[in-house]
Structure formats: C-alpha cells, structure tokens
Design a protein around this motif. Structure first.
Motif, PDB file in Angstrom:
ATOM      1  N   ILE A 240       0.839  -1.193   0.000  1.00 40.92           N
ATOM      2  CA  ILE A 240       0.000   0.000   0.000  1.00 40.92           C
ATOM      3  C   ILE A 240       0.875   1.244   0.000  1.00 40.92           C
ATOM      4  N   GLY A 241       0.408   2.295  -0.681  1.00 39.48           N
ATOM      5  CA  GLY A 241       1.120   3.555  -0.642  1.00 39.48           C
ATOM      6  C   GLY A 241       1.175   4.256  -1.983  1.00 39.48           C
ATOM      7  N   PRO A 242       1.669   5.472  -2.015  1.00 38.72           N
ATOM      8  CA  PRO A 242       1.866   6.193  -3.273  1.00 38.72           C
ATOM      9  C   PRO A 242       3.008   5.568  -4.066  1.00 38.72           C
ATOM     10  N   LYS A 243       3.118   5.913  -5.324  1.00 41.04           N
ATOM     11  CA  LYS A 243       4.087   5.276  -6.216  1.00 41.04           C
ATOM     12  C   LYS A 243       5.521   5.404  -5.702  1.00 41.04           C
ATOM     13  N   PHE A 244       5.844   6.516  -5.056  1.00 40.57           N
ATOM     14  CA  PHE A 244       7.232   6.757  -4.635  1.00 40.57           C
ATOM     15  C   PHE A 244       7.591   6.049  -3.332  1.00 40.57           C
ATOM     16  N   LEU A 245       6.608   5.495  -2.603  1.00 40.88           N
ATOM     17  CA  LEU A 245       6.912   4.829  -1.335  1.00 40.88           C
ATOM     18  C   LEU A 245       5.837   3.791  -1.021  1.00 40.88           C
ATOM     19  N   HIS A 246       6.160   2.527  -1.266  1.00 38.79           N
ATOM     20  CA  HIS A 246       5.234   1.442  -0.962  1.00 38.79           C
ATOM     21  C   HIS A 246       5.591   0.800   0.372  1.00 38.79           C
ATOM     22  N   PHE A 247       4.569   0.504   1.150  1.00 38.48           N
ATOM     23  CA  PHE A 247       4.733  -0.212   2.410  1.00 38.48           C
ATOM     24  C   PHE A 247       4.275  -1.658   2.204  1.00 38.48           C
ATOM     25  N   HIS A 248       5.027  -2.607   2.785  1.00 38.04           N
ATOM     26  CA  HIS A 248       4.743  -4.023   2.570  1.00 38.04           C
ATOM     27  C   HIS A 248       4.579  -4.722   3.916  1.00 38.04           C
ATOM     28  N   ILE A 249       3.464  -5.428   4.062  1.00 37.64           N
ATOM     29  CA  ILE A 249       3.160  -6.144   5.302  1.00 37.64           C
ATOM     30  C   ILE A 249       2.807  -7.583   4.965  1.00 37.64           C
ATOM     31  N   MET A 250       3.322  -8.519   5.756  1.00 40.06           N
ATOM     32  CA  MET A 250       2.932  -9.914   5.626  1.00 40.06           C
ATOM     33  C   MET A 250       2.213 -10.355   6.895  1.00 40.06           C
ATOM     34  N   PHE A 251       1.072 -11.003   6.712  1.00 36.29           N
ATOM     35  CA  PHE A 251       0.362 -11.619   7.822  1.00 36.29           C
ATOM     36  C   PHE A 251       0.514 -13.132   7.660  1.00 36.29           C
ATOM     37  N   ALA A 252       1.429 -13.708   8.442  1.00 38.29           N
ATOM     38  CA  ALA A 252       1.693 -15.146   8.380  1.00 38.29           C
ATOM     39  C   ALA A 252       0.801 -15.833   9.412  1.00 38.29           C
ATOM     40  N   LEU A 253      -0.160 -16.596   8.922  1.00 36.92           N
ATOM     41  CA  LEU A 253      -1.150 -17.214   9.801  1.00 36.92           C
ATOM     42  C   LEU A 253      -1.100 -18.729   9.690  1.00 36.92           C
ATOM     43  N   ARG A 254      -1.560 -19.403  10.723  1.00 37.25           N
ATOM     44  CA  ARG A 254      -1.768 -20.840  10.648  1.00 37.25           C
ATOM     45  C   ARG A 254      -2.936 -21.223  11.543  1.00 37.25           C
ATOM     46  N   LEU A 255      -3.599 -22.293  11.163  1.00 40.77           N
ATOM     47  CA  LEU A 255      -4.749 -22.808  11.898  1.00 40.77           C
ATOM     48  C   LEU A 255      -4.288 -23.482  13.181  1.00 40.77           C
ATOM     49  N   VAL A 256      -4.973 -23.190  14.290  1.00 40.68           N
ATOM     50  CA  VAL A 256      -4.707 -23.869  15.553  1.00 40.68           C
ATOM     51  C   VAL A 256      -5.990 -24.538  16.029  1.00 40.68           C
ATOM     52  N   GLU A 257      -5.883 -25.315  17.077  1.00 40.24           N
ATOM     53  CA  GLU A 257      -7.006 -26.128  17.538  1.00 40.24           C
ATOM     54  C   GLU A 257      -8.245 -25.278  17.814  1.00 40.24           C
TER      55      GLU A 257
END
Length: 362
Positions: A240-257
């Motif tokens: 996400i962000g304007p062309k000159f500065l993009h921000f990158h986020i990862m949501f690493a998820l896994r299923l639990v009981e």
C-alpha cells in the motif's frame, strides 16, 4: 453466473475454506529464527502434528516428527550433536534426513527413518512445508520477488476465527467504508499468480474525505496502490502507498485447535545500501508498523466474535467469493494426520479441481 443482482444466495458450501479440520498443503511459519540457537532443539506442534525442530552446527534448521521410532520418546528431550539429533532415552541418533545413523548397543544401526519435513528461513522466520516436496517458493511480496529485502517482526496474535476469515478482511470492500470511513469505491482485479497464490489489485483509493487521503493529498495527487497476495489461503501480503513509497506487510497465519488462528505480523521493505540506506530501512519499517496499527485496530475485535457464514453475498463481495473459489481448488490436508482430505460424498480430485462457485464469473 455473474452478479446481476444486488442480493444473491447459494446453497453450495465450501469444503475446505473456513474448515477447522482442513488446511492447504504449503509453507507455514513455525517460529522466529532468533528463537532457535545453534545446538538447540525444541518441540513444536502445528496443525495437530507434534514435531521437533533443531539447529545443527551448520546453522540449518531441521524439522522431524517428534517421537523416536524405538519406544516413542519425545526427541525434544534429546540433544544436538553436530548436525544430528540424539534421543535422550536410548541414545539412538538421527541425521537431518531422519535416517537413524547410530544405535549404541548395535554394531550397525537398523534401517529406520523418521519423517523429515522441508524447512527454510526467510523474513526472520522458520517455515515448514507440510508435504513431501515443496511445490512453490516461500511466500513473498510480488513487487519484491527479485530484490533484496529487510524485515522486522511485528505482533504475535491469536484470534477466535479461522485464518481464511482473517484473510477475507483485507479484500472486504464494504468494511473499508463502514469501519475505516474510506468512502472510495473498491474494485479488485483478481489474478492467479500460481496454483497456491492469488493477487487482488485496486488503484481506485482516492476519497478526499478520508483521514489517510487528507494526510497524503497535499504531496501526492495520483491514486494510491493497494495490492494483496494470498498464499494457501492463510498467509497474505499487503502493498500500500503512493508510487514513490510502498509499504509491505505480511500476515503469516496458521490454523490452531478449535478453528482459531495463530499469526505473526512481518514488516518488509526493499533493502537500501549504505549507512543512510540502513537508516532509511529502519524508518520505512517503523512507518509500516504505524500504518498496520491504524488499519487493524478496529478490526481485531471482529476476529474475536465473528462466526463466519456468507449466506447472503452481494455484488460487492465478489472478491471474497473469488478467494473462496481459489482455496477450494488447492490440495487439502487433514488436521493431525496431514493426509489428503477426502470428502464424505466421494468427491474425486478431478471434480475438486473443477469446483466453481455459482456466484463467481471467472
């Protein structure tokens, strides 16, 4: 069928999406790399399966089934010797492939092998592939696929809903208006990156009345990029962000009981060189953290109480239906056994590959 009406319904129920007894074969995060030192072995349980993970002298992380094939002692009670793991109970020793290489009371070891699991490290995390041979690379941000990156770990969290449901949030166009007060129209363009990854892109983020746009608009007049990539229906990246500065986020998820989610937020940025580049990397990762907090602070309470059941999808939910469709076409494994899931009605692989929800016009 396409979305010609504003309110439609379907009797077809997904067999894998939001199912607490199934997950997709793929790469999943295990633990931060910093939590496993050289010569250390730890017990882990993911998707109902007990494993051990250790780091040998060569600094590689190795993942094996947890119990010794002799009498079932838990190998996390043992110790690392060089690049191999020795059981505490009777001192049987196993190499990185799970092959028994030493039994002290025998001149030669028996032809015994533990199950080993493909293991890799990226973004400061240890990842395990839940099948025989990895069919895809580790999850990545498409925009950063071929560049060097820096990363930082954000919050670790647990929610009361399935990882698939958490993933839905970032493409839920309605909630951007109702919850976040972003009054723009969100129209996502879907692309299949590969069998296990799907992307959604939107560049119509241009409402002048929203807080974020008011903040950016004096400096930038063009549309704001908002791109997403989902891997295995459980790990997602946001750009996400304007062309000159993009921000990158990862949501690493896994299923639990219990059909819940255990997740780890990861902030990622393109690596910049030199002392000023290092400082810039720190600033960008810090700004990414602020951005994530701004967007998810109002969503977290929904994840604790929601009972997801999309009984009455409408036109604006098309991207959600496309994600469900994508997940249904992937290889489902069973909780605990990690065996290929078989549907009760005898659905074969060919039919599963052809599964299409009537609401989506692909």
């Amino acid at each position: 069928m396409n979305f010609n009406s504003q309110n439609v319904s379907s009797t077809r129920k997904p067999k894998t999406f939001n199912n607490p007894e199934r997950f997709i074969e793929g790469w999943y995060w295990v633990t931060p790399s910093r939590n496993l030192r050289v010569g250390e072995v730890k017990p882990i349980t993911i998707f109902g399966r007990d494993l051990v993970i250790y780091r040998g002298k060569d600094k590689r992380a190795i993942t094996l089934d947890a119990y010794c094939p002799h009498m079932g002692a838990h190998l996390a009670e043992g110790k690392v010797e060089g690049n191999e793991l020795r059981c505490f109970f009777h001192h049987w020793k196993f190499d990185a492939e799970g092959i028994c290489v030493d039994i002290p009371c025998l001149a030669e070891p028996l032809p015994v092998k533990l199950k080993s699991w493909p293991t890799a490290e990226k973004y400061g995390m240890i990842w395990v592939w839940t099948g025989e041979t990895p069919q895809q690379p580790l999850p990545f941000v498409p925009e950063l696929e071929i560049v060097d990156c820096v990363s930082a770990l954000g919050s670790h969290f647990v929610t009361n809903c399935h990882p698939n449901v958490v993933m839905v949030n970032a493409i839920d166009a309605q909630h951007f208006n109702t919850v976040h007060k972003l009054l723009s129209e969100f129209i996502f363009d879907k692309q299949e990156l590969n069998q296990n990854a799907i992307t959604f892109s939107n560049i119509s983020f241009s409402d002048k009345d929203s807080f974020l746009i008011k903040l950016i608009r004096p400096f930038y007049k063009n549309a704001i990029t908002y791109d997403l990539c989902y891997w295995y229906g459980s790990t997602g990246t946001v750009t996400i962000g304007p062309k000159f500065l993009h921000f990158h986020i990862m949501f690493a998820l896994r299923l639990v009981e219990g059909g819940k989610t255990e997740g780890q937020t990861i902030f990622i940025a393109k690596k910049r060189q030199g002392i000023f580049g290092w400082l810039s990397n720190r600033v960008v990762l810090w700004l990414t953290k602020i951005l994530v907090h701004y967007f998810i602070q109002d969503d977290t309470k929904i994840f604790q109480t929601i009972r997801f059941d999309l009984k009455t999808p409408i036109k604006v939910d098309q991207s959600i239906m496309q994600l469900i469709n994508h997940v249904e076409r992937q290889k489902p494994l069973m909780w605990g056994t990690w065996n290929l899931a078989r549907s009760r009605d005898g659905e074969n692989r060919e039919n599963r590959e052809k599964w299409r929800d009537d609401l989506v016009n692909d």
